[in-house]
Motif scaffolding. Sequence first.
Motif, PDB file in Angstrom:
ATOM      1  N   SER A   1      10.078   4.190  11.046  1.00  0.00           N
ATOM      2  CA  SER A   1       9.673   5.593  10.971  1.00  0.00           C
ATOM      3  C   SER A   1       8.286   5.759  10.364  1.00  0.00           C
ATOM      4  CB  SER A   1      10.699   6.398  10.173  1.00  0.00           C
ATOM      5  OG  SER A   1      10.653   6.027   8.806  1.00  0.00           O
ATOM      6  N   LEU A   2       7.906   4.876   9.441  1.00  0.00           N
ATOM      7  CA  LEU A   2       6.582   4.951   8.823  1.00  0.00           C
ATOM      8  C   LEU A   2       5.532   4.189   9.615  1.00  0.00           C
ATOM      9  CD1 LEU A   2       7.555   4.590   5.079  1.00  0.00           C
ATOM     10  CD2 LEU A   2       6.904   6.664   6.294  1.00  0.00           C
ATOM     11  N   ALA A   3       5.953   3.487  10.657  1.00  0.00           N
ATOM     12  CA  ALA A   3       5.055   2.730  11.544  1.00  0.00           C
ATOM     13  C   ALA A   3       4.151   1.798  10.755  1.00  0.00           C
ATOM     14  CB  ALA A   3       4.235   3.678  12.415  1.00  0.00           C
ATOM     15  N   PHE A   4       4.767   0.953   9.929  1.00  0.00           N
ATOM     16  CA  PHE A   4       4.012  -0.048   9.183  1.00  0.00           C
ATOM     17  C   PHE A   4       3.349  -1.022  10.139  1.00  0.00           C
ATOM     18  CE2 PHE A   4       7.077   0.468   5.464  1.00  0.00           C
ATOM     19  CZ  PHE A   4       6.175   1.210   4.734  1.00  0.00           C
TER      20      PHE A   4
ATOM     21  N   THR B   1      12.877  -6.907   1.873  1.00  0.00           N
ATOM     22  CA  THR B   1      13.547  -6.943   0.578  1.00  0.00           C
ATOM     23  C   THR B   1      12.910  -5.947  -0.386  1.00  0.00           C
ATOM     24  OG1 THR B   1      13.909  -9.304   0.941  1.00  0.00           O
ATOM     25  CG2 THR B   1      14.361  -8.462  -1.250  1.00  0.00           C
ATOM     26  N   LEU B   2      11.583  -5.839  -0.359  1.00  0.00           N
ATOM     27  CA  LEU B   2      10.905  -4.884  -1.225  1.00  0.00           C
ATOM     28  C   LEU B   2      11.288  -3.448  -0.861  1.00  0.00           C
ATOM     29  CD1 LEU B   2       8.914  -4.402  -3.512  1.00  0.00           C
ATOM     30  CD2 LEU B   2       7.081  -4.441  -1.834  1.00  0.00           C
ATOM     31  N   ILE B   3      11.365  -3.157   0.419  1.00  0.00           N
ATOM     32  CA  ILE B   3      11.784  -1.815   0.852  1.00  0.00           C
ATOM     33  C   ILE B   3      13.226  -1.550   0.408  1.00  0.00           C
ATOM     34  CG2 ILE B   3      12.253  -0.348   2.843  1.00  0.00           C
ATOM     35  CD1 ILE B   3       9.975  -1.833   4.294  1.00  0.00           C
ATOM     36  N   MET B   4      14.110  -2.545   0.576  1.00  0.00           N
ATOM     37  CA  MET B   4      15.506  -2.365   0.198  1.00  0.00           C
ATOM     38  C   MET B   4      15.656  -2.129  -1.301  1.00  0.00           C
ATOM     39  SD  MET B   4      17.675  -5.003   2.618  1.00  0.00           S
ATOM     40  CE  MET B   4      16.989  -6.471   1.918  1.00  0.00           C
ATOM     41  N   LYS B   5      14.930  -2.877  -2.120  1.00  0.00           N
ATOM     42  CA  LYS B   5      15.024  -2.726  -3.576  1.00  0.00           C
ATOM     43  C   LYS B   5      14.429  -1.399  -4.035  1.00  0.00           C
ATOM     44  CE  LYS B   5      16.755  -6.791  -4.351  1.00  0.00           C
ATOM     45  NZ  LYS B   5      18.109  -6.976  -4.806  1.00  0.00           N
ATOM     46  N   LYS B   6      13.286  -1.035  -3.493  1.00  0.00           N
ATOM     47  CA  LYS B   6      12.602   0.187  -3.928  1.00  0.00           C
ATOM     48  C   LYS B   6      13.340   1.441  -3.473  1.00  0.00           C
ATOM     49  CE  LYS B   6       9.020   2.455  -5.573  1.00  0.00           C
ATOM     50  NZ  LYS B   6       8.867   2.627  -6.983  1.00  0.00           N
ATOM     51  N   GLU B   7      13.812   1.459  -2.236  1.00  0.00           N
ATOM     52  CA  GLU B   7      14.486   2.633  -1.691  1.00  0.00           C
ATOM     53  C   GLU B   7      15.996   2.614  -1.910  1.00  0.00           C
ATOM     54  OE1 GLU B   7      12.948   5.261  -0.357  1.00  0.00           O
ATOM     55  OE2 GLU B   7      11.018   4.294  -0.732  1.00  0.00           O
ATOM     56  N   LYS B   8      16.522   1.513  -2.498  1.00  0.00           N
ATOM     57  CA  LYS B   8      17.962   1.351  -2.759  1.00  0.00           C
ATOM     58  C   LYS B   8      18.777   1.576  -1.484  1.00  0.00           C
ATOM     59  CE  LYS B   8      17.607   2.601  -7.604  1.00  0.00           C
ATOM     60  NZ  LYS B   8      16.209   2.439  -7.704  1.00  0.00           N
ATOM     61  N   THR B   9      18.462   0.786  -0.474  1.00  0.00           N
ATOM     62  CA  THR B   9      19.127   0.882   0.821  1.00  0.00           C
ATOM     63  C   THR B   9      19.499  -0.520   1.293  1.00  0.00           C
ATOM     64  OG1 THR B   9      18.936   1.753   3.065  1.00  0.00           O
ATOM     65  CG2 THR B   9      16.952   0.830   2.105  1.00  0.00           C
TER      66      THR B   9
ATOM     67  N   CYS C   1       4.684  -4.347 -11.240  1.00  0.00           N
ATOM     68  CA  CYS C   1       5.860  -4.295 -10.367  1.00  0.00           C
ATOM     69  C   CYS C   1       6.193  -2.851 -10.009  1.00  0.00           C
ATOM     70  CB  CYS C   1       7.044  -4.960 -11.050  1.00  0.00           C
ATOM     71  SG  CYS C   1       8.518  -5.033 -10.026  1.00  0.00           S
ATOM     72  N   PRO C   2       6.406  -2.549  -8.717  1.00  0.00           N
ATOM     73  CA  PRO C   2       6.775  -1.194  -8.324  1.00  0.00           C
ATOM     74  C   PRO C   2       8.249  -0.869  -8.569  1.00  0.00           C
ATOM     75  CG  PRO C   2       6.644  -2.568  -6.389  1.00  0.00           C
ATOM     76  CD  PRO C   2       6.202  -3.415  -7.555  1.00  0.00           C
ATOM     77  N   LEU C   3       9.046  -1.864  -8.950  1.00  0.00           N
ATOM     78  CA  LEU C   3      10.477  -1.651  -9.126  1.00  0.00           C
ATOM     79  C   LEU C   3      10.843  -1.167 -10.520  1.00  0.00           C
ATOM     80  CD1 LEU C   3      11.783  -4.829  -7.270  1.00  0.00           C
ATOM     81  CD2 LEU C   3      11.489  -2.515  -6.371  1.00  0.00           C
TER      82      LEU C   3
ATOM     83  N   GLU D   1       0.827  -1.203   0.000  1.00  0.00           N
ATOM     84  CA  GLU D   1       0.000   0.000   0.000  1.00  0.00           C
ATOM     85  C   GLU D   1       0.865   1.259   0.000  1.00  0.00           C
ATOM     86  OE1 GLU D   1      -2.830  -0.043   3.172  1.00  0.00           O
ATOM     87  OE2 GLU D   1      -3.807  -1.856   2.416  1.00  0.00           O
ATOM     88  N   HIS D   2       1.967   1.248   0.748  1.00  0.00           N
ATOM     89  CA  HIS D   2       2.852   2.411   0.814  1.00  0.00           C
ATOM     90  C   HIS D   2       3.453   2.729  -0.551  1.00  0.00           C
ATOM     91  CE1 HIS D   2       5.798   5.286   2.211  1.00  0.00           C
ATOM     92  NE2 HIS D   2       6.747   4.552   1.636  1.00  0.00           N
ATOM     93  N   PHE D   3       3.852   1.710  -1.287  1.00  0.00           N
ATOM     94  CA  PHE D   3       4.480   1.922  -2.587  1.00  0.00           C
ATOM     95  C   PHE D   3       3.461   2.041  -3.720  1.00  0.00           C
ATOM     96  CE2 PHE D   3       8.299  -0.144  -0.569  1.00  0.00           C
ATOM     97  CZ  PHE D   3       8.995   1.048  -0.457  1.00  0.00           C
ATOM     98  N   GLY D   4       2.187   2.028  -3.401  1.00  0.00           N
ATOM     99  CA  GLY D   4       1.152   2.265  -4.409  1.00  0.00           C
ATOM    100  C   GLY D   4       0.898   1.102  -5.339  1.00  0.00           C
TER     101      GLY D   4
END
Length: 139
Positions: free
Chosen positions: A93-96, A74-82, A42-44, A25-28
């Motif tokens: 920080s986003l309180a998922f 893994t999805l957060i790491m790939k999308k945010e490149k972290t 795919c959001p990537l 939901e966060h990544f739309g």
Amino acid sequence: MRFSRIDNDHQDQEHEKPALEAVLEHFGVDFNSQRASGMAHCPLHEDDNPSFSWNTDRQVWKCHSCGEGGDSYTLIMKKEKTDFVGAKRLAASLAFATRDAGGGNRGLSGSSYAGRRKVSTRSGDRTRRGNYVPAWRRR
């Protein structure tokens, strides 16, 4: 002899990971939250056809176009490149909404441990599988 988890402190952030539904939901990502699995864009990367499969029961995803896959971190790491630490900070920080990352004492389907295996209670009744009806059967 049966072993169980010693730690009962589920308030600790180390044992919880963000729910895949919250990250999608966060990544739309356009997905149906009422279903346990499905396909989406795919959001990537830019995607014309849905190639991103997700399963909220297992808390995993896989893109069949770019070959990436994994869990919510893994999805957060790939999308945010972290890295993993950055993904944990962003999730905090986003309180998922979170889910327990450990298996605990829940039964494992398909497990070779006979004491923990779930057995279906229904015998041959396949009418309660869900509301989806294939197109060839709708006529």
